[in-house]
Design an enzyme around this catalytic site. Structure first.
Site, PDB file in Angstrom:
ATOM      1  N   TYR A   1       0.825  -1.210   0.000  1.00 46.79           N
ATOM      2  CA  TYR A   1       0.000   0.000   0.000  1.00 46.79           C
ATOM      3  C   TYR A   1       0.855   1.253   0.000  1.00 46.79           C
ATOM      4  CZ  TYR A   1       0.752   0.987   5.034  1.00 46.79           C
ATOM      5  OH  TYR A   1       1.295   1.310   6.257  1.00 46.79           O
TER       6      TYR A   1
ATOM      7  N   LYS B   1       6.420  -2.119   1.965  1.00 45.99           N
ATOM      8  CA  LYS B   1       5.246  -1.515   2.616  1.00 45.99           C
ATOM      9  C   LYS B   1       4.028  -2.427   2.472  1.00 45.99           C
ATOM     10  CE  LYS B   1       3.183   3.084   3.202  1.00 45.99           C
ATOM     11  NZ  LYS B   1       3.267   3.112   4.647  1.00 45.99           N
TER      12      LYS B   1
ATOM     13  N   GLU C   1      11.702   2.434  14.493  1.00 41.31           N
ATOM     14  CA  GLU C   1      10.809   3.450  13.914  1.00 41.31           C
ATOM     15  C   GLU C   1       9.505   3.445  14.686  1.00 41.31           C
ATOM     16  OE1 GLU C   1       9.620   2.580   9.841  1.00 41.31           O
ATOM     17  OE2 GLU C   1       9.644   0.427  10.248  1.00 41.31           O
TER      18      GLU C   1
ATOM     19  N   LEU D   1      10.939   1.113   7.251  1.00 46.56           N
ATOM     20  CA  LEU D   1      10.452   1.609   5.966  1.00 46.56           C
ATOM     21  C   LEU D   1      11.229   2.872   5.598  1.00 46.56           C
ATOM     22  CD1 LEU D   1       8.169   1.136   3.813  1.00 46.56           C
ATOM     23  CD2 LEU D   1       7.029   3.061   4.924  1.00 46.56           C
TER      24      LEU D   1
HETATM   25  N1  PDD Z   1       2.841   5.022   7.224  1.00 46.16           N
HETATM   26  N2  PDD Z   1       7.485   3.731   8.848  1.00 46.16           N
HETATM   27  C1  PDD Z   1       6.332   3.035   8.839  1.00 46.16           C
HETATM   28  C2  PDD Z   1       6.293   1.724   9.528  1.00 46.16           C
HETATM   29  C3  PDD Z   1       5.199   3.548   8.180  1.00 46.16           C
HETATM   30  O1  PDD Z   1       4.063   2.829   8.162  1.00 46.16           O
HETATM   31  C4  PDD Z   1       5.283   4.817   7.557  1.00 46.16           C
HETATM   32  C5  PDD Z   1       4.109   5.416   6.814  1.00 46.16           C
HETATM   33  C6  PDD Z   1       6.508   5.514   7.605  1.00 46.16           C
HETATM   34  C7  PDD Z   1       6.690   6.849   6.946  1.00 46.16           C
HETATM   35  O2  PDD Z   1       6.683   6.746   5.542  1.00 46.16           O
HETATM   36  P1  PDD Z   1       6.200   7.942   4.619  1.00 46.16           P
HETATM   37  O3  PDD Z   1       7.001   9.134   5.017  1.00 46.16           O
HETATM   38  O4  PDD Z   1       6.494   7.489   3.261  1.00 46.16           O
HETATM   39  O5  PDD Z   1       4.726   8.157   4.903  1.00 46.16           O
HETATM   40  C8  PDD Z   1       7.587   4.927   8.247  1.00 46.16           C
HETATM   41  C9  PDD Z   1       1.660   5.508   6.556  1.00 46.16           C
HETATM   42  C10 PDD Z   1       1.511   6.991   6.605  1.00 46.16           C
HETATM   43  C11 PDD Z   1       0.439   4.766   7.085  1.00 46.16           C
HETATM   44  O6  PDD Z   1       0.565   3.556   7.255  1.00 46.16           O
HETATM   45  O7  PDD Z   1      -0.611   5.356   7.283  1.00 46.16           O
END
Ligand code: PDD
Length: 283
Positions: free
Chosen positions: A32, A147, A179, A203
């Site tokens: 996703y 992801k 994280e 991620l």
């Molecule tokens: N989540 N680490 C994890 C485990 C994440 O699920 C996310 C993003 C990030 C940050 O990635 P980005 O900057 O590309 O959004 C880091 C999204 C926002 C979610 O699951 O809603």
């Protein structure tokens, strides 16, 4: 009622249907992306597509996506649902097949779904006041760089945090912060910003990358190195990054107040710069 996207069609959310044999439903066999929307436009869309492509490749999804088509249906969803500020959630599953642990043939049709959510991303309580964090053991698998929709553990961790009166959790391995449940973790010590290097255990955030770029432009010093819970608790400032959070201050880690439990100045300037950078990528 929202209009959502299911395999090429725009339908009311009550009419949207996906098979119970979909591998997303049975095996969490799906990836996703969450793309932010500001001023009715998509933030950093190309980088989200690049990462989606990579996630699919790492999991040997047979079919490639057509980026132009994805951009079009994202834009159409934003416009149909009148989203000025919020997100588009996109999910790509390996598709529908008889339940079997082995992957189905590589020409199995992907299941592609998307929906919008209205959200105040810029002017909100967490940006103004910061969030509080607890640390929990990281019990996830070793491919967090992909992801996937396997989000049960982060979901448990966030619920645990909220039960303890905190807003979110940072996950740790051997005393090191990995994280957040859905964001990347950062600390600032003196004039140096620390973020863990993006390997297979976290991620590689699109926002993380944007903040690195912004910080370099501003001549801030960034060190890509993992840090311990203790180092985080002793930091001058701390923050998270994600598509929905941009840069959001962290003002408490476990029982330790960070920057007097108020958003730090450095963090606030990074948030501002990160939002400006996001506005420059709108599509
Ligand atoms: N989540 N680490 C994890 C485990 C994440 O699920 C996310 C993003 C990030 C940050 O990635 P980005 O900057 O590309 O959004 C880091 C999204 C926002 C979610 O699951 O809603």
């Amino acid at each position: 009622m929202r209009t959502v996207y299911v395999n090429g069609e725009f339908v009311l959310e009550k009419d949207a249907k996906v098979s119970i044999f979909d591998r997303a439903f049975l095996f969490a066999d799906a990836v996703y992306e969450v793309t932010s929307v500001l001023n009715g436009k998509l933030v950093d869309f190309d980088n989200h597509m690049k990462r989606l492509h990579r996630s699919m490749k790492e999991l040997n999804f047979g079919t490639k996506i057509k980026e132009k088509e994805f951009l079009e249906f994202h834009r159409k969803l934003v416009s149909l649902n009148k989203i000025n500020e919020g997100i588009v959630y996109l999910q790509v599953s390996r598709g529908v097949a008889e339940r079997d642990f082995a992957f189905p043939p590589s020409d199995t049709e992907l299941t592609i779904t998307a929906f919008t959510q209205k959200k105040k991303l810029i002017d909100n309580k967490t940006a103004k006041e910061g969030i509080t964090i607890i640390t929990v053991d990281d019990l996830r698998w070793k491919r967090c760089d992909i992801k996937t929709i396997q989000l049960l553990y982060p979901s448990i961790a966030k619920t645990e945090a909220m039960k303890k009166g905190a807003d979110d959790a940072w996950m740790t391995q051997n005393g090191y912060i990995m994280e957040g449940t859905s964001n990347n973790a950062w600390i600032i010590k003196g004039k140096t910003i620390y973020t863990r290097e993006a390997d297979n255990l976290i991620l590689s955030g699109i926002t993380r990358r944007a903040v690195i770029e912004v910080a370099m432009k501003l001549n801030y010093k960034i060190i890509h190195k993992q840090f311990t819970v203790q180092e985080a608790e002793n930091a001058d400032e701390a923050f998270i990054t994600s598509a929905t959070a941009f840069v959001t201050p962290v003002v408490k880690i476990n029982n330790t107040r960070i920057s007097k439990e108020k958003p730090g100045i450095f963090t606030q300037s990074l948030r501002e710069a990160c939002i400006q950078q996001a506005l420059a990528t709108l599509k």
